[in-house]
Design an enzyme around this catalytic site. Structure first.
Site, PDB file in Angstrom:
ATOM      1  N   ASN A   9       0.853  -1.191   0.000  1.00 22.86           N
ATOM      2  CA  ASN A   9       0.000   0.000   0.000  1.00 22.86           C
ATOM      3  C   ASN A   9       0.892   1.246   0.000  1.00 22.86           C
ATOM      4  OD1 ASN A   9      -1.888   1.982   0.441  1.00 22.86           O
ATOM      5  ND2 ASN A   9      -2.503   1.284   2.480  1.00 22.86           N
ATOM      6  N   TRP A  10       1.013   1.847  -1.174  1.00 22.15           N
ATOM      7  CA  TRP A  10       1.859   3.040  -1.288  1.00 22.15           C
ATOM      8  C   TRP A  10       1.199   4.279  -0.677  1.00 22.15           C
ATOM      9  CZ3 TRP A  10       4.280   3.159  -6.937  1.00 22.15           C
ATOM     10  CH2 TRP A  10       5.364   2.268  -6.976  1.00 22.15           C
ATOM     11  N   LYS A  11      -0.079   4.175  -0.359  1.00 16.38           N
ATOM     12  CA  LYS A  11      -0.838   5.326   0.167  1.00 16.38           C
ATOM     13  C   LYS A  11      -0.686   6.532  -0.784  1.00 16.38           C
ATOM     14  CE  LYS A  11      -0.559   3.353   4.737  1.00 16.38           C
ATOM     15  NZ  LYS A  11      -0.497   3.528   6.184  1.00 16.38           N
ATOM     16  N   HIS A  96      -9.947   1.076   4.675  1.00 14.84           N
ATOM     17  CA  HIS A  96      -8.721   1.314   5.452  1.00 14.84           C
ATOM     18  C   HIS A  96      -9.032   2.305   6.578  1.00 14.84           C
ATOM     19  CE1 HIS A  96      -4.661   2.537   6.487  1.00 14.84           C
ATOM     20  NE2 HIS A  96      -4.229   1.461   5.863  1.00 14.84           N
ATOM     21  N   GLU A 145      -5.945  -4.781  10.597  1.00 12.00           N
ATOM     22  CA  GLU A 145      -5.044  -3.639  10.684  1.00 12.00           C
ATOM     23  C   GLU A 145      -5.325  -2.835  11.952  1.00 12.00           C
ATOM     24  OE1 GLU A 145      -3.215  -3.029   6.596  1.00 12.00           O
ATOM     25  OE2 GLU A 145      -4.199  -1.276   7.390  1.00 12.00           O
ATOM     26  N   GLY A 151       1.828   2.526  10.756  1.00 16.33           N
ATOM     27  CA  GLY A 151       2.805   3.603  10.577  1.00 16.33           C
ATOM     28  C   GLY A 151       3.542   3.984  11.850  1.00 16.33           C
TER      29      GLY A 151
HETATM   30  P1  PGA Z   1       2.477   0.568   7.760  1.00 17.26           P
HETATM   31  O1  PGA Z   1       1.046   0.738   7.061  1.00 17.26           O
HETATM   32  O2  PGA Z   1       3.111  -0.652   7.191  1.00 17.26           O
HETATM   33  O3  PGA Z   1       3.203   1.821   7.411  1.00 17.26           O
HETATM   34  O4  PGA Z   1       2.226   0.419   9.221  1.00 17.26           O
HETATM   35  C1  PGA Z   1       0.184  -0.354   6.953  1.00 17.26           C
HETATM   36  C2  PGA Z   1      -1.166   0.095   6.442  1.00 17.26           C
HETATM   37  O5  PGA Z   1      -1.667   1.156   6.838  1.00 17.26           O
HETATM   38  O6  PGA Z   1      -1.761  -0.563   5.609  1.00 17.26           O
END
Ligand code: PGA
Length: 218
Positions: A9-11, A96, A145, A151
Site C-alpha cells: 500500500n503506497w498510500k 482502510h 489492521e 505507521g
Molecule cells: P504501515 O502501514 O506498514 O506503514 O504500518 C500499513 C497500512 O496502513 O496498511
C-alpha cells in the site's frame, strides 16, 4: 505450501518518475518465488504506469487500488468507479482506517464500495480493526489492521493477529492478511501463523530495499 500475499500500500505517495525509479531498483533483485503473490496498490494516477512497468520487467504481480467510489459511473464528480479501476487492477483495498478516520467512511459506505467492487469483478480486501468490524456480504479477503500498529513501528503480535484472523476464517473468510508496521524482520513471524496468508505493508513498501527485504523473508 500455502500461497503468500504481499499487498503493498503506497498510500498517497510517489510521482510517475519516482514509481519508475522504484521499479528499476526492484527489478535488479530476483523475484522467482512462485508462491508469493505481490499486489501493488499505488494511487489512481499511477495505475496505468505501474501496469506498464510490471509488464516491462516481466513481474507476475497484480495491481490493486486503495479505494473506489461507492457509486457506479455517472454524475459523481471527483470519484473513480470500480469499472474504471478494473481496467488496470484486480484488487481494491476497502475500508482502510485512514479512510474511516480522515474521510468519515462509515460501515454503510464501505458496504456500498464492496458491492461496487464485486459487481465490476474486483476482489475487495476489507480492512478491519478488530473482531467487531462488520463484514459485508461477498468479502473473501480480510486484512486485520489495528490502528495502534499503522505507521508506528509498533506491530501487533503474531498471536493477536492469528486470534483475530482465525475468528474471521471461522466465519468463512478465505484469506487472512495482517497489516501494521510489517518489515523484513517481523514478516516471517506473521506468516508462520496458520490463519495468516499474507501481509499489507505501507511504509516498508515505499523503499525498494525495504520491500525487497520483505519479499526475501516471506
Ligand atoms: P504501515 O502501514 O506498514 O506503514 O504500518 C500499513 C497500512 O496502513 O496498511
Amino acid at each position: 505450501m500455502k500461497s503468500t500475499y504481499i499487498i503493498a500500500n503506497w498510500k498517497s505517495n510517489k510521482t510517475v518518475s519516482e514509481a519508475r525509479q522504484w521499479f528499476s531498483q526492484i527489478s535488479n533483485d530476483q523475484y522467482s518465488i512462485t508462491n508469493t503473490q505481490v499486489v501493488l496498490c499505488p494511487s489512481f494516477p499511477l495505475l496505468s504506469v505501474c501496469k506498464e512497468l510490471i509488464n516491462k520487467y516481466s513481474l507476475s504481480w497484480k495491481l490493486g487500488a486503495q479505494d473506489i467510489s461507492p457509486f457506479p459511473s455517472g454524475k459523481y464528480t471527483g470519484e473513480v468507479n470500480a469499472i474504471q479501476v478494473k481496467e488496470f487492477a484486480d484488487y481494491v483495498i476497502v475500508g482502510h482506517s485512514e479512510r474511516r478516520q480522515h474521510f468519515g467512511e462509515t460501515d454503510d459506505v464501505i458496504t456500498q464500495k464492496v458491492k461496487q467492487a464485486i459487481s465490476a469483478g474486483l476482489t475487495p480486501i476489507l480492512c478491519v480493526q478488530g473482531k467487531d468490524t462488520p463484514v459485508p456480504e461477498g468479502v473473501k479477503i480480510i486484512a486485520y489492521e489495528p490502528i495502534f500498529a499503522i505507521g508506528t513501528g509498533n506491530a501487533d503480535t503474531p498471536q493477536d493477529a492469528e486470534d483475530v484472523l482465525s475468528f474471521f476464517k471461522g466465519k468463512g473468510i478465505e484469506i487472512g492478511i495482517y497489516g501494521g508496521s510489517v518489515t523484513g524482520d517481523n514478516i516471517a513471524g506473521f506468516l508462520s501463523q496458520p490463519s495468516i496468508d499474507g501481509v499489507l505493508p505501507g511504509t516498508a513498501s515505499l523503499d525498494p530495499s525495504a520491500f525487497s527485504s520483505l519479499i526475501a523473508h516471506a
